[in-house]
Structures are given as structure tokens and as C-alpha cells.
Design an enzyme around this catalytic site. Structure first.
Site, PDB file in Angstrom:
ATOM      1  N   ASP A  10       0.882  -1.182   0.000  1.00  0.00           N
ATOM      2  CA  ASP A  10       0.000   0.000   0.000  1.00  0.00           C
ATOM      3  C   ASP A  10       0.912   1.222   0.000  1.00  0.00           C
ATOM      4  OD1 ASP A  10      -2.337   1.662   0.397  1.00  0.00           O
ATOM      5  OD2 ASP A  10      -1.828   1.792   2.513  1.00  0.00           O
ATOM      6  N   SER A  11       0.303   2.394  -0.185  1.00  0.00           N
ATOM      7  CA  SER A  11       1.071   3.629  -0.114  1.00  0.00           C
ATOM      8  C   SER A  11       1.611   3.871   1.303  1.00  0.00           C
ATOM      9  CB  SER A  11       0.173   4.806  -0.490  1.00  0.00           C
ATOM     10  OG  SER A  11      -0.962   4.823   0.352  1.00  0.00           O
ATOM     11  N   TYR A  42      -0.655   8.352  -2.135  1.00  0.00           N
ATOM     12  CA  TYR A  42      -0.765   8.016  -3.562  1.00  0.00           C
ATOM     13  C   TYR A  42      -1.995   8.697  -4.183  1.00  0.00           C
ATOM     14  CZ  TYR A  42       2.713   4.147  -3.723  1.00  0.00           C
ATOM     15  OH  TYR A  42       3.855   3.381  -3.724  1.00  0.00           O
ATOM     16  N   CYS A  73      -4.154  -1.281  -2.100  1.00  0.00           N
ATOM     17  CA  CYS A  73      -4.306   0.174  -2.191  1.00  0.00           C
ATOM     18  C   CYS A  73      -5.195   0.421  -3.396  1.00  0.00           C
ATOM     19  CB  CYS A  73      -2.933   0.811  -2.393  1.00  0.00           C
ATOM     20  SG  CYS A  73      -2.987   2.578  -2.746  1.00  0.00           S
ATOM     21  N   GLU A 153      -6.157   9.386   9.995  1.00  0.00           N
ATOM     22  CA  GLU A 153      -4.796   9.265  10.532  1.00  0.00           C
ATOM     23  C   GLU A 153      -4.589  10.150  11.753  1.00  0.00           C
ATOM     24  OE1 GLU A 153      -1.864   9.643   7.467  1.00  0.00           O
ATOM     25  OE2 GLU A 153      -2.395   7.693   6.621  1.00  0.00           O
ATOM     26  N   CYS A 185     -11.176   2.932  -0.511  1.00  0.00           N
ATOM     27  CA  CYS A 185      -9.878   3.343   0.036  1.00  0.00           C
ATOM     28  C   CYS A 185      -9.633   2.466   1.251  1.00  0.00           C
ATOM     29  CB  CYS A 185      -9.908   4.815   0.441  1.00  0.00           C
ATOM     30  SG  CYS A 185      -8.419   5.341   1.315  1.00  0.00           S
ATOM     31  N   HIS A 187      -8.144   2.950   3.934  1.00  0.00           N
ATOM     32  CA  HIS A 187      -8.254   3.591   5.259  1.00  0.00           C
ATOM     33  C   HIS A 187      -9.694   3.547   5.804  1.00  0.00           C
ATOM     34  CE1 HIS A 187      -4.330   5.386   4.574  1.00  0.00           C
ATOM     35  NE2 HIS A 187      -4.396   6.087   5.693  1.00  0.00           N
TER      36      HIS A 187
HETATM   37  N1  DGL Z   1      -4.459   3.503   0.806  1.00  0.00           N
HETATM   38  C1  DGL Z   1      -4.763   4.436  -0.250  1.00  0.00           C
HETATM   39  C2  DGL Z   1      -5.924   3.898  -1.105  1.00  0.00           C
HETATM   40  O1  DGL Z   1      -6.525   2.866  -0.814  1.00  0.00           O
HETATM   41  C3  DGL Z   1      -5.140   5.802   0.282  1.00  0.00           C
HETATM   42  C4  DGL Z   1      -4.030   6.584   0.898  1.00  0.00           C
HETATM   43  C5  DGL Z   1      -3.213   7.408  -0.081  1.00  0.00           C
HETATM   44  O2  DGL Z   1      -3.740   8.331  -0.717  1.00  0.00           O
HETATM   45  O3  DGL Z   1      -2.041   7.100  -0.193  1.00  0.00           O
HETATM   46  O4  DGL Z   1      -6.236   4.500  -2.108  1.00  0.00           O
END
Ligand code: DGL
Length: 266
Positions: A10-11, A42, A73, A153, A185, A187
Site C-alpha cells: 500500500d502507499s 498516492y 491500495c 490518521e 480506500c 483507510h
Molecule cells: N491507501 C490508499 C488507497 O486505498 C489511500 C491513501 C493514499 O492516498 O495514499 O487509495
């Protein structure tokens, strides 16, 4: 082959929600996780940059002997998965977090469906085009919700600030009348209940973790490469280490983990 780990990236540490779902459904599997904390978010990057990072990270996971590489991600799944399939599809089993959800949606017969995600995921139109192909009767409404990642976060969950942000994004407007909402996403599962409350608990909130973990289990079963050795060892790498990442990693993985720095960008 069976004892080799599942590679996940993931990012940052948000993909740990997917890793957590995998550990629940496949406790006998080892994982090697990579969070590209040096380059997050990302969601604001170009597709080209994300594809470049994703190729390098996949190489890193293959060096760690991954038997599967899972792109945990949405931003990378929407912008880099085709490139990864071209470059690595003949060398390793590749999974993303979008196709399993699209497949699930096709079994549900929704008429109107919402998707929320980062700017990159939403502007790619990947969910819309894939759902349009596999579920032609479903109308998809999508919305970028970029404030949600920093909000989560920073720990704004089930409080006045997060309620105000979520209501502003989700109440009324284009998302009204949806029967289900895809959390596009990694998160967002952290605020799944709060989102469900905004929709008065009468809209299905679809989070990819469990769905992806089940597809992974089916894939390993079919290929007869489930780890049945009883020996499990997990590794968690990040490209930039801070104590803050370690703290929020705990929130996403729901247990203490030891993050190690891997210098893959030197
Ligand atoms: N984990 C990223 C996603 O699922 C979101 C966080 C980011 O923008 O890096 O798109």
C-alpha cells in the site's frame, strides 16, 4: 511454495486493514507487507508515478519470495494494476482490491451504488467502468473524499469534526438514494460504522478487506498452495520510518507490529 508469504503493499499503513482481514481468514499464512510511506499519499499522485512505484515494490516483494502479490491500495489498483499484470503476470499470482469488489457487486443486483475514494481512484473511473461492464443494470455514482485519509490518521473518528466532514460529503447530493456504498480506500474501514450511521444503517457499506481475503483463500485453495506447515512469520516494511507510522499501524492492524525500514528508493 506453500510456505512462501503473501506479499501485500500500500502507499502507507492503510493497507494493513486488508492484511488484518487476511490474517483473520487465513491465520496460517505468513505475510510480507510493504508500505511506501516515503511517497504517500498516492491519492494525489499521477498514474505514471504510482505505476513506477508499484513495479519497484512488486520486485521487492518477489525478492522476499512472495507467492502472491496483493495490491492493497485502491489508488494503485486503479492506476498500476494493468502495468503490473503485463510485467509480472507470468511470474506471480497478482490480486488487487477492486476486481474482487466488482465481482461481489455483480452478485447483488444493486440499482444505484456509490463509491468513495481518493482523487486518483475516483478520477481513474476504474470502479465505474468495471461495474458498468459486469453489472450493466447498476448506476454508479462516485465521489472523491480526500479529507478522510488525514482525518482518520489524525484520529478524528466518531467526533464532531469527523461527523461534520462526513455529513458534508455524504448527506444528500449525488449519493442520495444509493443502496450500497463501496469504501474505495483502504483507510475507510476504520470509519465504517460512522459512515453507516450517516446512512441511518440502511445502506450496505462494502469494505474490500473480507471480500479480498475470501478471494485470496479460494485462489490458494485452487492452486493447492495454502500454507499447511503450521509455521507463520510476518514481516512489515516501510520506506520511511517514524514512530507516528508505527502508532497508526497499530490502529489499522489492531495489534502491535514492528515496522522495519527498507531502503528501496536509494
Ligand atoms: N491507501 C490508499 C488507497 O486505498 C489511500 C491513501 C493514499 O492516498 O495514499 O487509495
Amino acid at each position: 511454495m506453500k510456505q512462501r508469504p503473501i506479499g501485500i503493499f500500500d502507499s502507507g499503513v492503510g493497507g494493513l486493514t486488508v492484511a488484518h482481514a487476511i490474517k483473520q481468514i487465513l491465520p496460517g499464512e505468513s505475510i510480507v507487507y510493504f508500505g511506501d510511506t516515503a511517497h504517500l499519499p498516492y491519492g494525489d499522485k499521477s498514474a505514471e508515478a504510482i505505476a513506477f512505484y508499484s513495479v519497484k515494490i512488486t520486485e521487492f516483494l518477489l525478492e522476499h519470495d512472495a507467492k502472491v502479490v496483493l495490491v492493497a491500495c485502491n489508488s494503485a489498483s486503479s492506476s498500476a494494476f494493468e502495468q503490473l499484470t503485463r510485467d509480472f503476470g507470468s511470474k506471480v499470482i497478482l490480486l488487487d482490491v477492486i476486481d474482487p469488489v466488482v465481482q461481489y457487486v455483480s452478485t447483488r443486483g444493486f440499482r444505484r451504488l456509490g463509491v468513495i475514494g481518493t482523487k486518483r481512484t475516483i478520477s481513474s473511473g476504474t470502479y465505474e467502468s468495471k461495474i458498468c461492464q459486469s453489472s450493466p443494470g447498476t448506476t454508479v455514482v462516485s465521489m472523491a473524499t480526500p479529507l478522510l485519509v488525514p482525518m482518520i490518521e489524525e484520529g478524528f473518528i466518531f467526533d464532531d469534526i469527523s461527523n461534520a466532514i462526513l455529513r458534508t460529503y455524504l448527506s444528500g447530493g449525488s449519493l442520495s438514494g444509493i443502496e450500497a456504498l463501496i469504501l474505495g480506500c483502504t483507510h475507510y474501514p476504520i470509519i465504517k460504522n460512522q459512515i453507516s450511521k450517516i446512512f441511518n444503517f440502511n445502506t450496505e457499506i462494502i469494505d474490500s478487506g473480507r471480500i479480498v481475503a475470501m478471494i485470496l483463500r479460494d485462489t490458494l485453495e485452487k492452486k493447492q498452495i495454502l500454507n499447511d506447515s503450521g509455521s507463520v512469520s510476518d514481516m512489515f516494511f516501510v520506506s520511511d520510518y517514524t514512530e507516528y507510522f508505527e502508532k497508526i499501524a497499530r490502529m489499522f492492524f489492531e495489534r502491535d507490529i514492528n515496522l522495519r525500514k527498507a531502503d528501496i528508493w536509494c
